[in-house]
Design a protein around this motif. Structure first.
Motif, mmCIF file in Angstrom:
data_model
loop_
_atom_site.group_PDB
_atom_site.id
_atom_site.type_symbol
_atom_site.label_atom_id
_atom_site.label_comp_id
_atom_site.label_asym_id
_atom_site.label_seq_id
_atom_site.Cartn_x
_atom_site.Cartn_y
_atom_site.Cartn_z
ATOM 1 N N LEU A 345 0.807 -1.222 0.000
ATOM 2 C CA LEU A 345 0.000 0.000 0.000
ATOM 3 C C LEU A 345 0.839 1.269 0.000
ATOM 4 O O LEU A 345 0.297 2.364 -0.178
ATOM 5 N N ALA A 346 2.134 1.147 0.194
ATOM 6 C CA ALA A 346 2.991 2.336 0.214
ATOM 7 C C ALA A 346 2.907 3.059 -1.129
ATOM 8 O O ALA A 346 3.031 2.444 -2.195
ATOM 9 N N ASN A 347 2.662 4.366 -1.068
ATOM 10 C CA ASN A 347 2.543 5.178 -2.287
ATOM 11 C C ASN A 347 1.529 4.583 -3.267
ATOM 12 O O ASN A 347 1.772 4.481 -4.461
ATOM 13 N N SER A 348 0.386 4.168 -2.717
ATOM 14 C CA SER A 348 -0.564 3.389 -3.521
ATOM 15 C C SER A 348 -1.705 4.198 -4.084
ATOM 16 O O SER A 348 -2.761 3.671 -4.380
ATOM 17 N N ASP A 349 -1.508 5.503 -4.252
ATOM 18 C CA ASP A 349 -2.612 6.332 -4.719
ATOM 19 C C ASP A 349 -3.019 5.946 -6.136
ATOM 20 O O ASP A 349 -2.314 6.175 -7.094
ATOM 21 N N GLY A 375 8.740 4.220 -9.513
ATOM 22 C CA GLY A 375 8.906 3.219 -10.563
ATOM 23 C C GLY A 375 7.906 2.097 -10.505
ATOM 24 O O GLY A 375 7.884 1.240 -11.391
ATOM 25 N N HIS A 376 7.056 2.050 -9.480
ATOM 26 C CA HIS A 376 6.064 0.989 -9.363
ATOM 27 C C HIS A 376 4.848 1.294 -10.216
ATOM 28 O O HIS A 376 4.507 2.448 -10.469
ATOM 29 N N THR A 377 4.163 0.226 -10.650
ATOM 30 C CA THR A 377 2.868 0.402 -11.280
ATOM 31 C C THR A 377 1.869 0.839 -10.221
ATOM 32 O O THR A 377 1.798 0.253 -9.151
ATOM 33 N N LYS A 378 1.112 1.882 -10.528
ATOM 34 C CA LYS A 378 0.101 2.325 -9.575
ATOM 35 C C LYS A 378 -0.962 1.255 -9.412
ATOM 36 O O LYS A 378 -1.304 0.552 -10.358
ATOM 37 N N LEU A 379 -1.483 1.136 -8.223
ATOM 38 C CA LEU A 379 -2.479 0.109 -7.965
ATOM 39 C C LEU A 379 -3.767 0.416 -8.710
ATOM 40 O O LEU A 379 -4.213 1.560 -8.752
ATOM 41 N N PRO A 380 -4.410 -0.625 -9.259
ATOM 42 C CA PRO A 380 -5.740 -0.439 -9.837
ATOM 43 C C PRO A 380 -6.762 -0.266 -8.713
ATOM 44 O O PRO A 380 -6.408 -0.350 -7.523
ATOM 45 N N PRO A 381 -8.027 -0.014 -9.032
ATOM 46 C CA PRO A 381 -9.047 0.104 -7.990
ATOM 47 C C PRO A 381 -8.973 -1.065 -7.017
ATOM 48 O O PRO A 381 -8.853 -2.227 -7.418
ATOM 49 N N LEU A 382 -9.071 -0.737 -5.741
ATOM 50 C CA LEU A 382 -8.715 -1.676 -4.680
ATOM 51 C C LEU A 382 -9.930 -2.078 -3.859
ATOM 52 O O LEU A 382 -10.754 -1.244 -3.476
ATOM 53 N N THR A 401 -3.335 5.527 4.398
ATOM 54 C CA THR A 401 -2.435 4.627 3.670
ATOM 55 C C THR A 401 -3.111 3.952 2.486
ATOM 56 O O THR A 401 -2.441 3.282 1.702
ATOM 57 N N ILE A 402 -4.426 4.101 2.344
ATOM 58 C CA ILE A 402 -5.125 3.421 1.255
ATOM 59 C C ILE A 402 -5.680 4.451 0.274
ATOM 60 O O ILE A 402 -5.959 5.584 0.647
ATOM 61 N N PRO A 403 -5.816 4.071 -0.984
ATOM 62 C CA PRO A 403 -6.300 5.025 -1.985
ATOM 63 C C PRO A 403 -7.734 5.455 -1.711
ATOM 64 O O PRO A 403 -8.570 4.644 -1.307
ATOM 65 N N ARG A 435 -22.161 5.318 7.022
ATOM 66 C CA ARG A 435 -22.135 6.605 6.328
ATOM 67 C C ARG A 435 -21.011 7.488 6.852
ATOM 68 O O ARG A 435 -20.262 8.092 6.075
ATOM 69 N N ASP A 436 -20.893 7.569 8.178
ATOM 70 C CA ASP A 436 -19.844 8.408 8.761
ATOM 71 C C ASP A 436 -18.455 7.904 8.387
ATOM 72 O O ASP A 436 -17.551 8.692 8.090
ATOM 73 N N ALA A 437 -18.285 6.583 8.405
ATOM 74 C CA ALA A 437 -16.983 6.008 8.081
ATOM 75 C C ALA A 437 -16.619 6.276 6.622
ATOM 76 O O ALA A 437 -15.480 6.639 6.312
ATOM 77 N N ALA A 438 -17.566 6.099 5.720
ATOM 78 C CA ALA A 438 -17.286 6.329 4.298
ATOM 79 C C ALA A 438 -16.873 7.774 4.045
ATOM 80 O O ALA A 438 -15.946 8.043 3.270
ATOM 81 N N ALA A 439 -17.540 8.709 4.714
ATOM 82 C CA ALA A 439 -17.191 10.119 4.537
ATOM 83 C C ALA A 439 -15.817 10.423 5.126
ATOM 84 O O ALA A 439 -15.024 11.164 4.522
ATOM 85 N N ARG A 440 -15.535 9.855 6.287
ATOM 86 C CA ARG A 440 -14.273 10.144 6.962
ATOM 87 C C ARG A 440 -13.091 9.500 6.235
ATOM 88 O O ARG A 440 -12.033 10.110 6.107
ATOM 89 N N TRP A 441 -13.278 8.282 5.767
ATOM 90 C CA TRP A 441 -12.184 7.563 5.121
ATOM 91 C C TRP A 441 -12.097 7.854 3.625
ATOM 92 O O TRP A 441 -11.136 7.468 2.975
ATOM 93 N N LYS A 442 -13.141 8.482 3.071
ATOM 94 C CA LYS A 442 -13.212 8.754 1.629
ATOM 95 C C LYS A 442 -13.128 7.459 0.817
ATOM 96 O O LYS A 442 -12.467 7.370 -0.222
ATOM 97 N N CYS A 443 -13.818 6.441 1.358
ATOM 98 C CA CYS A 443 -13.866 5.129 0.727
ATOM 99 C C CYS A 443 -15.318 4.662 0.636
ATOM 100 O O CYS A 443 -16.216 5.249 1.238
ATOM 101 N N ILE A 444 -15.533 3.608 -0.115
ATOM 102 C CA ILE A 444 -16.840 2.970 -0.195
ATOM 103 C C ILE A 444 -16.876 1.867 0.839
ATOM 104 O O ILE A 444 -16.000 0.987 0.850
ATOM 105 N N VAL A 445 -17.850 1.911 1.721
ATOM 106 C CA VAL A 445 -17.940 0.955 2.815
ATOM 107 C C VAL A 445 -19.103 0.006 2.561
ATOM 108 O O VAL A 445 -20.241 0.446 2.337
#
Length: 549
Positions: A345-349, A375-382, A401-403, A435-445
């Motif tokens: 996950l390092a630099n995994s944007d 030099g790494h390939t960027k991660l696809p949707p995770l 640490t996660i995209p 809902r709160d977690a998805a907004a805070r983490w900016k992820c789909i929960v």
């Protein structure tokens, strides 16, 4: 599209309707008429049936008085008992008096005894005591009334929501009625689709009170439907090939959880991904290779049967050209594996951009696979599931640490660890927590469980219509995670993939229950049922369309 709202959103919808020309009295009249109509149709009873209407304070009680009038006009024998309601609503009471409908308040022990007699005499109870207006736990005299009605065994028809059910969470507030049928007025509430409220509501019928023009603008939630999921599914052109339908990599498995890797990979393949690659400790390949004949493999360095820390470089190198990445099913929580995950996950944007073909709840996405600065390939949707979630929950500021836009698929225990709370806290307010977690983490929960909840970072919530004990067995979550990743690989956005994956998984579970009952089906039975479920959804409406063509 079935909107789901909170009580405050419902009030806003009604207020908006009034601003556009409706009246409060008109809304109440229409609500009462709808409840009466559906009660008559659903119960299928002839006229002269003795009915007890319970009217509480507020609009729910007002609706009940309108219901009483309409049932009387239909020929039913109606009496009304009012609790904590001032009997001074002339526009509601005069029509009852004109029809000779008896109404009296419930106050004191004598009226409670009389209520017991009326319960013995009636066939049906119309519950208009509290509705969505509950502010605190049901106790005292009201609790006695609720318990008395419940013990009577009479058929209960609830107006909007059973008394004692929190309309925002589905929780029981002290004491609650268990209805045979509930007429949800204007829109579904969260208490209708989340347990235990869903179970207590019985058969739920949506009553139309003329709010369709306003509720879509305000509603925060949506109950997933077959028609909407059909629209979300990626196209399958006749001239497509495996490259057309995307490539998914599944990083899964360890010596103690070999099956999780197989189940997740099969889930991805059975929803139609063109190619699935299982990245797993190399010494597990003899067992997994015998079980999985359609996928490819990426053997990872092993440390006594778990993924070794330096396996991250091999995964990153192998990700070139992949459209989705699932990590976590059965990888274990050993120190080596935790280091592997941190390195991966390092630099995994992941860089996500909308395509020209928006579908469903969110735009289709594709991934910029240019190399990152290191030099790494960027991660696809995770997609992160299972042990990956348990591992990151122990990291400080793990969400950084996660995209952004990643899909997280926790069960309640994993969600409690991610949020630093308890399982009871999570289950008490599944929608609010997700809902709160998805907004805070900016992820789909994707909060798994009965009536799985999907929340996106923008505050929108989608709820599965399925609650099924047949899915309460080890490994079913691995199949779901694979299905979501497999759908993402086919080019649809994370929210759409989560919604479609959850629905198909739930429908497959219904097929599992049909075959085996509520117990005895296995997670290994699910992948092929996923394919059947998708076919069922894709074929839905085809016969009707053919007849109309």
């Amino acid at each position: 599209m079935n909107s789901v709202v909170t009580s405050s959103e419902m009030r806003a919808i009604e207020a908006c309707a009034v601003e556009r020309g409706a009246t409060w009295q008109g809304l109440m009249e229409r609500a009462g008429a709808e409840v009466a109509r559906h009660a008559i149709e659903w119960l299928g009873l002839e006229s002269k049936q003795p009915v007890l209407v319970l009217a509480g304070p507020g609009n729910n009680g007002g609706d009940a008085l309108v219901v009483a009038r309409h049932l009387s006009d239909h020929g039913w024998s109606v009496i009304v008992r009012a609790w904590s309601r001032k009997l001074n609503d002339s526009h509601l009471l005069e029509p009852l008096a004109e029809r000779g409908i008896e109404i009296s308040p419930i106050v004191g022990s004598a009226s409670m005894e009389e209520l017991g007699t009326r319960l013995e005499e009636c066939t049906v109870v119309i519950d208009g005591l509290l509705g969505t207006g509950i502010k605190r736990d049901v106790d005292g005299e009201l609790a006695e009334i609720v318990d008395m009605v419940q013990r009577s065994g009479r058929r209960i028809v609830a107006i909007d929501i059973p008394t004692g059910v929190d309309s925002d969470t589905g929780a029981v507030r002290g004491h609650a009625l268990s209805a045979r049928m509930t007429v949800a007025l204007g829109s579904l509430k969260y208490g209708h689709v989340l347990h235990p409220g869903k179970s207590l509501a019985g058969d739920i019928i949506l009553g139309d009170i003329g709010l369709s023009d306003t509720k879509q603008e305000i509603a925060s939630g949506e109950l997933l439907t077959e028609a909407e999921v059909k629209r979300l599914l990626p196209p399958r052109p006749d001239d497509g090939n495996k490259g057309t339908f995307g490539k998914v990599m599944v990083v899964a498995g360890s010596v103690n959880y070999i099956g999780a890797a197989a189940l997740a990979t099969q889930g991805a393949m059975r929803v139609g991904a063109g190619l699935a690659t299982l990245a797993t400790p190399g010494d597990l390949l003899p067992m997994l290779g015998a079980k999985l004949t359609e996928c490819t493999f990426l053997p990872l360095p092993s440390d006594f049967g778990v993924i070794a820390s330096h396996g991250a470089e091999k995964v990153r190198t192998g990700l070139e050209g992949y459209d989705a990445l699932l990590v976590g099913c059965g990888i274990g929580k050993e120190k080596e594996t935790a280091t592997f995950l941190r390195n991966l996950l390092a630099n995994s944007d992941a860089h996500v951009r909308p395509s020209a073909r928006p579908i469903g709840f969110s735009a289709r996405v594709s991934v910029d696979t240019d190399r990152s600065e290191d030099g790494h390939t960027k991660l696809p949707p995770l997609v992160l599931d299972g042990d990956a979630l348990n591992i990151i929950s122990e990291w400080e500021e793990w969400d950084k640490t996660i995209p952004q836009g990643s899909v997280l698929t926790p069960h309640p225990g994993e969600m409690a660890r991610l949020t630093g709370s308890t399982v009871d806290d999570v289950q008490a307010d599944r929608v609010g927590v997700a809902r709160d977690a998805a907004a805070r983490w900016k992820c789909i929960v994707v909060l798994k469980g009965a009536a799985t909840v999907i929340a996106d970072p923008g505050g929108k919530v989608y709820i599965s219509p399925f609650s099924n004990p047949a899915l309460a067995t080890a490994g079913t979550g691995d199949v779901l995670a694979g299905a979501i990743a497999g759908l993402i690989a086919q080019g649809i956005g994370g929210v759409d993939a989560a919604c479609a994956g959850v629905y198909l998984h739930g429908l497959a579970g219904e097929m599992l229950r049909e075959d085996y009952g509520p117990a005895g089906g296995l997670a290994g039975d699910l992948p092929v049922l996923l394919a059947r479920a998708q076919k069922s959804v894709r074929d839905s409406g085809a016969t009707k369309e053919a007849k109309n063509s």
